[in-house]
Design an enzyme around this catalytic site. Structure first.
Site, PDB file in Angstrom:
ATOM      1  N   GLU A  51       0.934  -1.256  -0.115  1.00 11.78           N
ATOM      2  CA  GLU A  51      -0.023   0.144  -0.128  1.00 11.78           C
ATOM      3  C   GLU A  51       0.928   1.175   0.005  1.00 11.78           C
ATOM      4  OE1 GLU A  51      -2.864  -0.409  -0.623  1.00 11.78           O
ATOM      5  OE2 GLU A  51      -2.778  -2.465  -0.384  1.00 11.78           O
ATOM      6  N   HIS A 102       1.678   2.109  -3.331  1.00 10.53           N
ATOM      7  CA  HIS A 102       0.612   3.042  -4.253  1.00 10.53           C
ATOM      8  C   HIS A 102       0.894   4.337  -4.114  1.00 10.53           C
ATOM      9  CE1 HIS A 102      -1.384  -0.118  -5.951  1.00 10.53           C
ATOM     10  NE2 HIS A 102      -1.798  -0.703  -4.930  1.00 10.53           N
TER      11      HIS A 102
END
Length: 526
Positions: free
Chosen positions: A71, A74
């Protein structure tokens, strides 16, 4: 890519790694704080059996670390640069998947994350994309919301990250990093497509290598052309190589578990050919060619292509070459990732009838844990052997002999640590549907198991919990009789819990079978 923390260990190390990788990209306007909320596992607070394959507690840590680093990635792949349309979803998810392994590897190098790449996403990509009803990485023309949602799958995540891993193997991490900096800065806070990424990598390749020496006129100078065959076509190639004197004959074809149709890829092979004068592997490009012949300055004794399994393709050889690879494996010639790749290809080729089933089992018998730096080859072997369940169901006698062979390797030959052997045996039984065969083998070799595991309370408990899934009176009586007439050491409590579970299973069937049949009859439309 804010200021790097002073500490070099713990979760901050991931941020430090990403700061190194993305140092020259645009500065983000926010900080990202990641939390992991986990259920409290009282067992894991007190129990952690250290094995090369990871305890429950260790695997939980790895999974959390992977999610967090994925994550965080990202922030660059998805936030700073966003794909132009959903057909390029892989630009977000594949890069986040690939870089999560880099980040976690920095966080804890002992987890061998870069070696696990092969099992975690390359093997899954090879399996999923071997079907006729797969799809290309770039899905041109996708527009329907349900189609878009379906792209969040193994192809976008695992095949995409496998291609990035392959690309890194061709151009090197330095060029990969430079290309990412060009890409991220050029398209910061904007949208980009796959061709923009490949053009950035080609630009970085030319900048660093300056079109000199071995890099002169390399296909890597035009990666858009090279990668189009991998991103816009479905499936991947099977590359077969044959030795003839001092020549290597290559042939590529579309790989499918159930063959149908042809396609051609522009691909590279890292060929590990033995040469005392030049121990470095050589490179061969198949430039949209179905076949190619390469002449060497010596006659090789064997050939191994796809060194370190960086390429997203399967490999096959003549039977005599496979025999040489088995011989070399027995001598500890290959590392964990190459052994995993050889086993995966051999078992899969046998599955589709392109290789004698004896070859993958000959390779399997050569595994020795002390010579391997991770458990990846064992993981691959157990998964592939478990796929033999349909064959085992057809021939009980052969199935029993297979279980004996596996247990001989696990317990008799000293090739694997005792704590790992029982873990592998239990996983094999669950995956292959061979629970009864494995438990029968346990009971017939109980004295040997006691000698090995009698002083290991946690593992002995795992063994005596094994028959808990039985559900017939016959199984209850034979299990009860066995437990009452044999020493159970520290597994005694779990043995009686297993008997209670069998009783509960029998009672469940007795109390619910008729009402279950009625319920199904009323609900199911014939």
């Amino acid at each position: 890519n804010h200021t790097r923390p002073d500490t070099a260990c713990g979760p901050e190390a991931v941020g430090g790694c990403y700061r190194d990788v993305f140092d020259e990209s645009v500065v983000m306007s926010t900080y990202l704080v990641a939390f992991a909320i986990l259920p409290l596992d009282y067992g894991s607070l007190t129990r952690e059996v250290p094995t090369k394959y990871g305890s429950v507690k260790t695997l939980e840590k790895q999974n959390v670390a992977e999610v967090i680093t994925h994550e965080i990635a990202h922030q660059w792949f998805g936030n700073i640069v966003t794909m132009t349309w959903w057909d390029d979803l892989w630009l977000n998810e594949a890069f986040a998947t690939f870089t999560q392994f880099i980040g976690v590897d920095v966080y804890n190098p002992t987890w061998n994350m870069m070696d696990r790449c092969y099992v975690e996403f390359v093997m899954n990509a090879l399996q999923t994309d071997s079907m006729l009803h797969s799809h290309p990485i770039i899905m041109a023309g996708v527009s329907d919301p349900s189609e878009i949602e379906s792209l969040f799958d193994d192809i976008s995540y695992f095949k995409g990250s496998s291609l990035i891993r392959m690309l890194e193997g061709v151009i090197g991490r330095r060029v990969l990093k430079e290309g990412l900096m060009i890409y991220l800065n050029r398209f910061a806070w904007r949208n980009a497509a796959s061709k923009d990424l490949f053009e950035a990598f080609s630009e970085a390749y030319r900048k660093i290598n300056q079109n000199s020496g071995a890099h002169s006129n390399s296909p890597a100078e035009n990666l858009t052309r090279v990668m189009d065959t991998w991103t816009t076509q479905v499936n991947y190639p099977l590359v077969t190589v044959r030795i003839s004197g001092n020549r290597l004959h290559f042939r590529q074809e579309r790989f499918l578990l159930y063959p149908n149709g042809t396609q051609i890829w522009e691909s590279h092979q890292t060929n590990h050919v033995p040469d005392r004068q030049n121990p470095e592997p050589m490179w061969t490009w198949l430039d949209l060619e179905e076949s190619k012949t390469v002449e060497l300055d010596h006659t090789p004794a064997f050939v191994k292509i796809n060194l370190n399994q960086t390429g997203l393709y399967r490999c096959n050889y003549e039977f005599s070459n496979w025999q040489q690879l088995v011989k070399l494996s027995r001598q500890g010639y290959f590392g964990s990732t190459d052994m995993a790749g050889l086993l995966n290809d051999a078992f899969t080729l046998a599955y589709i009838g392109r290789l004698n089933i004896s070859v993958p089992f000959d390779l399997f018998e050569t595994l020795e844990e002390d010579r391997l730096d991770s458990g990846t080859p064992w993981t691959i072997s157990m998964r592939k052997i478990s796929e033999l369940q349909p064959l085992m169901a057809q021939d009980q006698q052969s199935a029993e002999k297979l279980v004996k062979l596996i247990f001989k390797i696990l317990f008799d030959q000293g090739q694997i640590r005792q704590t790992d052997a029982i873990t592998i045996a239990v996983k094999f039984a669950r995956r292959s549907g061979a629970l009864d065969l494995v438990w029968t083998h346990f009971t017939r070799n109980w004295d040997q198991l006691l000698k090995i595991y009698g002083h290991m309370p946690f593992l002995m408990s795992d063994i005596t919990k094994f028959p808990a899934d039985y559900y017939t009176e016959f199984d209850y009586e034979r299990t009860r009789e066995f437990f009452e007439t044999h020493s159970l050491t520290s597994g005694k409590r779990n043995a009686y819990q297993s008997l209670e579970s069998i009783r509960a299973n029998i009672a469940w069937i007795k109390h619910n079978m008729e009402s279950f049949k009625t319920f199904i009859k009323n609900k199911v439309i014939e």
